[in-house]
Design an enzyme around this catalytic site. Structure first.
Site, PDB file in Angstrom:
ATOM      1  N   CYS A 273       8.756  52.506  20.603  1.00 40.34           N
ATOM      2  CA  CYS A 273       7.446  53.130  20.828  1.00 40.34           C
ATOM      3  C   CYS A 273       7.334  54.585  20.391  1.00 40.34           C
ATOM      4  O   CYS A 273       6.569  54.894  19.486  1.00 40.34           O
ATOM      5  CB  CYS A 273       7.065  52.978  22.281  1.00 40.34           C
ATOM      6  SG  CYS A 273       6.758  51.258  22.680  1.00 40.34           S
TER       7      CYS A 273
HETATM    8  N1  NAD Z   1       8.240  47.672  23.730  1.00 41.70           N
HETATM    9  C1  NAD Z   1       7.671  48.515  24.565  1.00 41.70           C
HETATM   10  O1  NAD Z   1       8.347  49.156  25.394  1.00 41.70           O
HETATM   11  C2  NAD Z   1       6.197  48.757  24.529  1.00 41.70           C
HETATM   12  C3  NAD Z   1       5.578  49.411  25.612  1.00 41.70           C
HETATM   13  C4  NAD Z   1       4.209  49.627  25.565  1.00 41.70           C
HETATM   14  C5  NAD Z   1       3.470  49.223  24.458  1.00 41.70           C
HETATM   15  N2  NAD Z   1       4.093  48.617  23.413  1.00 41.70           N
HETATM   16  C6  NAD Z   1       3.286  48.180  22.275  1.00 41.70           C
HETATM   17  O2  NAD Z   1       3.005  46.785  22.445  1.00 41.70           O
HETATM   18  C7  NAD Z   1       3.032  46.131  21.169  1.00 41.70           C
HETATM   19  C8  NAD Z   1       4.057  45.030  21.185  1.00 41.70           C
HETATM   20  O3  NAD Z   1       5.348  45.594  21.359  1.00 41.70           O
HETATM   21  P1  NAD Z   1       6.630  44.664  21.592  1.00 41.70           P
HETATM   22  O4  NAD Z   1       7.760  45.572  21.815  1.00 41.70           O
HETATM   23  O5  NAD Z   1       6.316  43.619  22.589  1.00 41.70           O
HETATM   24  O6  NAD Z   1       6.715  43.986  20.132  1.00 41.70           O
HETATM   25  P2  NAD Z   1       7.664  42.806  19.642  1.00 41.70           P
HETATM   26  O7  NAD Z   1       7.801  42.978  18.190  1.00 41.70           O
HETATM   27  O8  NAD Z   1       8.865  42.756  20.533  1.00 41.70           O
HETATM   28  O9  NAD Z   1       6.837  41.477  19.942  1.00 41.70           O
HETATM   29  C9  NAD Z   1       5.818  40.968  19.131  1.00 41.70           C
HETATM   30  C10 NAD Z   1       5.840  39.457  19.219  1.00 41.70           C
HETATM   31  O10 NAD Z   1       4.740  38.955  18.466  1.00 41.70           O
HETATM   32  C11 NAD Z   1       5.145  37.778  17.812  1.00 41.70           C
HETATM   33  N3  NAD Z   1       4.205  37.502  16.709  1.00 41.70           N
HETATM   34  C12 NAD Z   1       4.158  38.092  15.484  1.00 41.70           C
HETATM   35  N4  NAD Z   1       3.154  37.551  14.760  1.00 41.70           N
HETATM   36  C13 NAD Z   1       2.557  36.615  15.545  1.00 41.70           C
HETATM   37  C14 NAD Z   1       1.470  35.732  15.376  1.00 41.70           C
HETATM   38  N5  NAD Z   1       0.781  35.691  14.225  1.00 41.70           N
HETATM   39  N6  NAD Z   1       1.138  34.909  16.385  1.00 41.70           N
HETATM   40  C15 NAD Z   1       1.820  34.916  17.550  1.00 41.70           C
HETATM   41  N7  NAD Z   1       2.863  35.751  17.783  1.00 41.70           N
HETATM   42  C16 NAD Z   1       3.215  36.584  16.796  1.00 41.70           C
HETATM   43  C17 NAD Z   1       6.575  38.088  17.367  1.00 41.70           C
HETATM   44  O11 NAD Z   1       7.293  36.905  17.075  1.00 41.70           O
HETATM   45  C18 NAD Z   1       7.097  38.825  18.615  1.00 41.70           C
HETATM   46  O12 NAD Z   1       7.667  37.922  19.539  1.00 41.70           O
HETATM   47  C19 NAD Z   1       3.275  47.227  20.141  1.00 41.70           C
HETATM   48  O13 NAD Z   1       2.052  47.697  19.671  1.00 41.70           O
HETATM   49  C20 NAD Z   1       3.984  48.300  20.940  1.00 41.70           C
HETATM   50  O14 NAD Z   1       3.809  49.577  20.385  1.00 41.70           O
HETATM   51  C21 NAD Z   1       5.437  48.354  23.438  1.00 41.70           C
END
Ligand code: NAD
Length: 430
Positions: A273
């Site tokens: 992040c």
């Molecule tokens: N990781 C954190 O600590 C955190 C905290 C707050 C906000 N965020 C934000 O939340 C968002 C997600 O972060 P994350 O860490 O969960 O990301 P991530 O990459 O771990 O997860 C994304 C998921 O989406 C799936 N995906 C991709 N394309 C897809 C599609 N077309 N259909 C269905 N699924 C699909 C992927 O396979 C993956 O499992 C980002 O914008 C991030 O900045 C993350």
């Protein structure tokens, strides 16, 4: 602009239970899915990753998140790779990843694609459907990019509802966030989301327009990143003056205006992040003709901290060629197996570039790190790591406080108190 803050005290009730689809089962999506299932809602999880879907259906947590690992065992979630399943839900949360492009700007591919897939599915929907963008996207993206995709999808309302969880305490943070931010461009849409959170959440709900909600997330992460780079700057000065920056931070933290969080000096912030969000905000500012100088410097300082660590190492081991360097900690922070943008990546790469042999240990993140360095480094027990010519501490796992560092050379990037017993000990900022 319509803004109000309110405290919710309501308890769950049958009439408020919804069917929720969560698209993207990463850290945020899985936590959202498990969290709403714990609140008694019916949850359908959708992801393109078949292995992840299989694990979720078997109640196995695909990531190491202490609270989530336990919580998932006790909830009903149906996971699928079929986006069509969203048709059976009332509300869809889009939780795709938002990585950086090479110029730092946000890559919307994993938001745009699931949103298009959902928009296609919702063409067949007769009733009103709420789409909630949970991912972190730069201000203007929901209205400029996401909303137009749903123009032909029937009666669809769209809200932004950024997630603020911290990895390591993801489910706890989801269930009791400091605040719930709802970005809405129509009051009725925001009301649906408000009702969802009235169901047992006790956090303040802050309602605002969509762009503001998106910016609250970026401003919050930029501020946290700034605190880290700020205390690292203070720490770098303290080191020269022979002052312990942790004592300084503690003294600062008593001040209510300052607080004590995010004042741990060290090798800087990593993870999925802070680095990418600050880069995206800098890029967005550039796009509108504004130079975000503070944020640029926060980012620059963060890039330079690992270099300081390596300089301290070389003070004691001038040539790294054919030396064995032990690394304790690979995850970007303790409590997670996530190695995305972990400082360990660039530090280990620099060691390898200088001809060092690297032997590394992490309690949880070895499997993920091995995908990045399949054969270049040796993964071993803490004891074997401690047998190296010098040891770098890169993650503040508790268990590193019970190792025996006597007779070793230790360069500490995270303040592990026990390591101070080493024969030669250097803290990066203390
Ligand atoms: N990781 C954190 O600590 C955190 C905290 C707050 C906000 N965020 C934000 O939340 C968002 C997600 O972060 P994350 O860490 O969960 O990301 P991530 O990459 O771990 O997860 C994304 C998921 O989406 C799936 N995906 C991709 N394309 C897809 C599609 N077309 N259909 C269905 N699924 C699909 C992927 O396979 C993956 O499992 C980002 O914008 C991030 O900045 C993350």
């Amino acid at each position: 602009m319509d803004m109000e803050a309110k405290e919710t005290e309501l308890q769950p009730s049958e009439d408020k239970k919804k069917t929720i689809s969560v698209i993207g089962l990463g850290v945020v999506g899985l936590t959202t899915a498990v969290g709403f299932a714990l609140k008694g809602h019916k949850v359908i999880g959708i992801d393109i990753d078949e292995e992840k879907v299989r694990q979720v259906n078997k109640r196995i947590c695909p990531i190491y998140e202490p609270g989530l690992v336990k919580a998932i065992e006790n909830v009903e979630i149906t996971a699928t790779t079929d986006h069509g399943a969203a048709l059976k839900s009332d509300i869809s949360f889009i939780c795709g990843g938002t990585p950086s492009r090479s110029d730092g700007s946000i890559d919307l591919f994993y938001i745009d694609t699931p949103a298009r897939q959902l928009a296609e599915v919702l063409k067949a929907k007769k009733d009103r459907h709420l789409v909630v963008v949970r991912s972190t996207i730069v201000p203007g993206t929901t209205e400029g990019v996401i909303v137009p995709l749903f123009r032909n999808s029937g009666e669809v309302a769209i809200c932004a509802n950024p997630e603020f969880l911290r990895e390591g305490t993801a489910i706890e943070d989801f269930l009791a966030p400091d605040r719930i931010v709802i970005g809405e461009n129509d009051r009725a849409a925001g009301d649906i989301l408000c009702k969802l959170y009235d169901n047992g959440f006790k956090s303040p709900i802050y309602r605002t327009d969509i762009k503001t909600a998106e910016m609250i997330k970026y401003a919050s992460n930029a501020f946290l990143a700034t605190r880290v780079s700020f205390i690292n700057e203070i720490g770098n000065i303290c080191k020269e003056l022979g002052i312990d920056v942790y004592k300084v931070a503690r003294g600062m933290g008593y001040d209510k205006r300052i607080g004590s969080e995010y004042l741990s000096a060290g090798i800087g912030f990593g993870g999925f992040c802070l680095p990418k969000d600050i880069a995206a905000l800098i890029a967005k500012s550039r796009e509108i003709g504004h130079r975000a100088r503070i944020l640029e410097e926060v980012s620059n300082l963060n890039k330079k901290q690992p270099v300081r660590l390596l300089k301290l190492l070389k003070k004691h081991v001038p040539s790294l060629k054919n030396k064995t360097i032990g690394v304790l900690g690979l995850a970007f922070k303790p409590g997670t197996d996530d190695v995305r943008s972990s400082k360990a990546i660039e530090i280990i790469q620099a060691l390898l570039d200088e001809g060092a042999r690297v032997v590394a240990y992490d309690p949880r993140a070895i499997a993920n790190f091995m995908r990045l360095f399949p054969s270049e480094i040796e993964f071993a027990s803490p004891e074997k790591v401690l047998a190296a010519d010098a040891i770098l501490i890169l993650t503040e796992w508790d268990e590193f406080n019970s190792l025996d560092y006597r007779s070793k050379i230790v360069i500490d990037g995270r303040m592990i108190a026990k390591a101070k017993e080493a024969r030669i000990y250097e803290g990066i900022c203390w």
